[in-house]
Design a protein around this motif. Structure first.
Motif, PDB file in Angstrom:
ATOM      1  N   GLN A  15       1.326  -1.323  -0.039  1.00  0.00           N
ATOM      2  CA  GLN A  15       0.131   0.190  -0.013  1.00  0.00           C
ATOM      3  C   GLN A  15       1.212   1.191  -0.362  1.00  0.00           C
ATOM      4  O   GLN A  15       0.481   2.271  -0.566  1.00  0.00           O
ATOM      5  CB  GLN A  15      -0.877   0.292   1.559  1.00  0.00           C
ATOM      6  CG  GLN A  15      -1.915  -1.268   0.619  1.00  0.00           C
ATOM      7  CD  GLN A  15      -3.091  -1.318   2.048  1.00  0.00           C
ATOM      8  OE1 GLN A  15      -3.245   0.037   3.132  1.00  0.00           O
ATOM      9  NE2 GLN A  15      -3.306  -2.448   2.892  1.00  0.00           N
ATOM     10  N   TYR A  17       4.070   1.672  -1.144  1.00  0.00           N
ATOM     11  CA  TYR A  17       4.943   1.018  -2.152  1.00  0.00           C
ATOM     12  C   TYR A  17       3.839   2.399  -3.633  1.00  0.00           C
ATOM     13  O   TYR A  17       4.145   3.164  -4.371  1.00  0.00           O
ATOM     14  CB  TYR A  17       5.046  -0.053  -2.678  1.00  0.00           C
ATOM     15  CG  TYR A  17       5.991   0.285  -4.796  1.00  0.00           C
ATOM     16  CD1 TYR A  17       7.328   0.832  -4.520  1.00  0.00           C
ATOM     17  CD2 TYR A  17       5.065  -0.107  -5.403  1.00  0.00           C
ATOM     18  CE1 TYR A  17       7.601   0.880  -6.087  1.00  0.00           C
ATOM     19  CE2 TYR A  17       6.209   0.067  -6.965  1.00  0.00           C
ATOM     20  CZ  TYR A  17       7.032   0.241  -6.345  1.00  0.00           C
ATOM     21  OH  TYR A  17       7.865   0.511  -7.582  1.00  0.00           O
ATOM     22  N   ALA A  18       2.437   1.368  -2.976  1.00  0.00           N
ATOM     23  CA  ALA A  18       1.066   2.622  -4.615  1.00  0.00           C
ATOM     24  C   ALA A  18       0.847   4.244  -4.088  1.00  0.00           C
ATOM     25  O   ALA A  18       1.220   4.614  -5.058  1.00  0.00           O
ATOM     26  CB  ALA A  18      -0.184   1.325  -4.533  1.00  0.00           C
ATOM     27  N   MET A  19       1.121   4.015  -2.926  1.00  0.00           N
ATOM     28  CA  MET A  19       0.911   5.172  -3.007  1.00  0.00           C
ATOM     29  C   MET A  19       1.881   6.794  -3.797  1.00  0.00           C
ATOM     30  O   MET A  19       1.805   7.125  -3.922  1.00  0.00           O
ATOM     31  CB  MET A  19       0.435   5.756  -1.022  1.00  0.00           C
ATOM     32  CG  MET A  19      -0.102   5.293  -0.762  1.00  0.00           C
ATOM     33  SD  MET A  19      -0.240   6.002   0.778  1.00  0.00           S
ATOM     34  CE  MET A  19      -1.452   4.876   1.921  1.00  0.00           C
ATOM     35  N   VAL A  21       3.720   5.597  -5.716  1.00  0.00           N
ATOM     36  CA  VAL A  21       4.093   5.679  -6.965  1.00  0.00           C
ATOM     37  C   VAL A  21       3.017   6.920  -7.578  1.00  0.00           C
ATOM     38  O   VAL A  21       3.149   7.241  -8.727  1.00  0.00           O
ATOM     39  CB  VAL A  21       4.164   4.290  -7.688  1.00  0.00           C
ATOM     40  CG1 VAL A  21       3.587   4.255  -8.802  1.00  0.00           C
ATOM     41  CG2 VAL A  21       4.529   3.613  -7.310  1.00  0.00           C
ATOM     42  N   GLU A  22       1.581   6.468  -6.883  1.00  0.00           N
ATOM     43  CA  GLU A  22       0.793   6.891  -7.682  1.00  0.00           C
ATOM     44  C   GLU A  22       1.299   8.949  -7.278  1.00  0.00           C
ATOM     45  O   GLU A  22       0.594  10.013  -8.225  1.00  0.00           O
ATOM     46  CB  GLU A  22      -0.304   7.382  -6.560  1.00  0.00           C
ATOM     47  CG  GLU A  22      -1.527   7.856  -7.066  1.00  0.00           C
ATOM     48  CD  GLU A  22      -2.900   7.778  -6.072  1.00  0.00           C
ATOM     49  OE1 GLU A  22      -4.406   8.169  -6.120  1.00  0.00           O
ATOM     50  OE2 GLU A  22      -3.097   6.312  -5.794  1.00  0.00           O
ATOM     51  N   LEU A  23       2.165   8.852  -6.194  1.00  0.00           N
ATOM     52  CA  LEU A  23       2.663  10.524  -5.979  1.00  0.00           C
ATOM     53  C   LEU A  23       3.353  11.130  -7.069  1.00  0.00           C
ATOM     54  O   LEU A  23       3.810  12.126  -7.118  1.00  0.00           O
ATOM     55  CB  LEU A  23       3.495  11.110  -4.378  1.00  0.00           C
ATOM     56  CG  LEU A  23       1.678  10.589  -3.421  1.00  0.00           C
ATOM     57  CD1 LEU A  23       2.577  10.893  -2.421  1.00  0.00           C
ATOM     58  CD2 LEU A  23       0.645  11.662  -4.115  1.00  0.00           C
ATOM     59  N   GLY A  24       4.724   9.064  -7.948  1.00  0.00           N
ATOM     60  CA  GLY A  24       4.776  10.274  -8.890  1.00  0.00           C
ATOM     61  C   GLY A  24       6.838  10.048  -8.367  1.00  0.00           C
ATOM     62  O   GLY A  24       7.312  10.342  -8.992  1.00  0.00           O
ATOM     63  N   ILE A  62      -2.579   8.812   1.854  1.00  0.00           N
ATOM     64  CA  ILE A  62      -1.496   9.256   1.144  1.00  0.00           C
ATOM     65  C   ILE A  62      -1.729  11.238   1.370  1.00  0.00           C
ATOM     66  O   ILE A  62      -0.541  11.374   0.341  1.00  0.00           O
ATOM     67  CB  ILE A  62      -2.453   8.628  -0.265  1.00  0.00           C
ATOM     68  CG1 ILE A  62      -1.770   9.536  -1.604  1.00  0.00           C
ATOM     69  CG2 ILE A  62      -3.872  10.166  -0.634  1.00  0.00           C
ATOM     70  CD1 ILE A  62      -2.021   8.816  -2.942  1.00  0.00           C
ATOM     71  N   ASN A  66       2.366  12.930   0.987  1.00  0.00           N
ATOM     72  CA  ASN A  66       2.093  13.887   0.350  1.00  0.00           C
ATOM     73  C   ASN A  66       2.919  15.159   0.706  1.00  0.00           C
ATOM     74  O   ASN A  66       3.919  15.871   0.481  1.00  0.00           O
ATOM     75  CB  ASN A  66       0.913  14.764  -0.505  1.00  0.00           C
ATOM     76  CG  ASN A  66       1.553  15.540  -1.617  1.00  0.00           C
ATOM     77  OD1 ASN A  66       2.703  14.642  -2.676  1.00  0.00           O
ATOM     78  ND2 ASN A  66       0.755  16.196  -1.838  1.00  0.00           N
ATOM     79  N   ASN A  77       6.608  15.563  -7.475  1.00  0.00           N
ATOM     80  CA  ASN A  77       4.952  14.731  -6.800  1.00  0.00           C
ATOM     81  C   ASN A  77       3.426  14.732  -7.549  1.00  0.00           C
ATOM     82  O   ASN A  77       3.372  16.258  -7.524  1.00  0.00           O
ATOM     83  CB  ASN A  77       4.830  13.945  -5.755  1.00  0.00           C
ATOM     84  CG  ASN A  77       5.026  15.579  -4.467  1.00  0.00           C
ATOM     85  OD1 ASN A  77       4.724  16.159  -5.311  1.00  0.00           O
ATOM     86  ND2 ASN A  77       5.005  14.637  -3.434  1.00  0.00           N
ATOM     87  N   SER A  78       2.841  14.115  -8.266  1.00  0.00           N
ATOM     88  CA  SER A  78       1.393  14.518  -9.072  1.00  0.00           C
ATOM     89  C   SER A  78       0.630  14.936  -7.899  1.00  0.00           C
ATOM     90  O   SER A  78       0.576  14.731  -6.472  1.00  0.00           O
ATOM     91  CB  SER A  78       0.576  14.000  -9.362  1.00  0.00           C
ATOM     92  OG  SER A  78       1.458  12.660  -9.738  1.00  0.00           O
TER      93      SER A  78
END
Length: 78
Positions: A15, A17-19, A21-24, A62, A66, A77-78
């Motif tokens: 989870q 890691y996915a966060m 990656v989602e944040l770039g 997340i 961030n 990051n996004s």
């Protein structure tokens, strides 16, 4: 570089890691299972995000992640 202290089969680590990656974020995943010192330090606290010695311990959202990245100078990051 952002490091994620993790180990295989850790669903919370997946989870985190996915966060990231989602944040770039550019992430290096470090498996603590192969290093006695890391296992001793992080064995019951993973996932842990590390950047230049600053650490963010689970649990985090997340939004918290961030904000932590921004505070630590990661703003692409996004």
């Amino acid at each position: 570089m952002i490091r994620l202290f993790s180990t295989e089969g850790c669903h919370l680590c997946e989870q985190a890691y996915a966060m990231l990656v989602e944040l770039g974020a550019d992430v290096e995943v470090v498996d603590i299972a192969f290093d006695d010192e890391l296992f001793s330090r992080y064995g019951v606290t993973i996932p842990v995000v590390n950047l230049n010695g600053e650490e963010l311990n689970w649990p985090f959202t997340i939004e918290t992640l961030n904000s932590w990245l921004e505070i630590n100078g990661i703003t692409n990051n996004s």
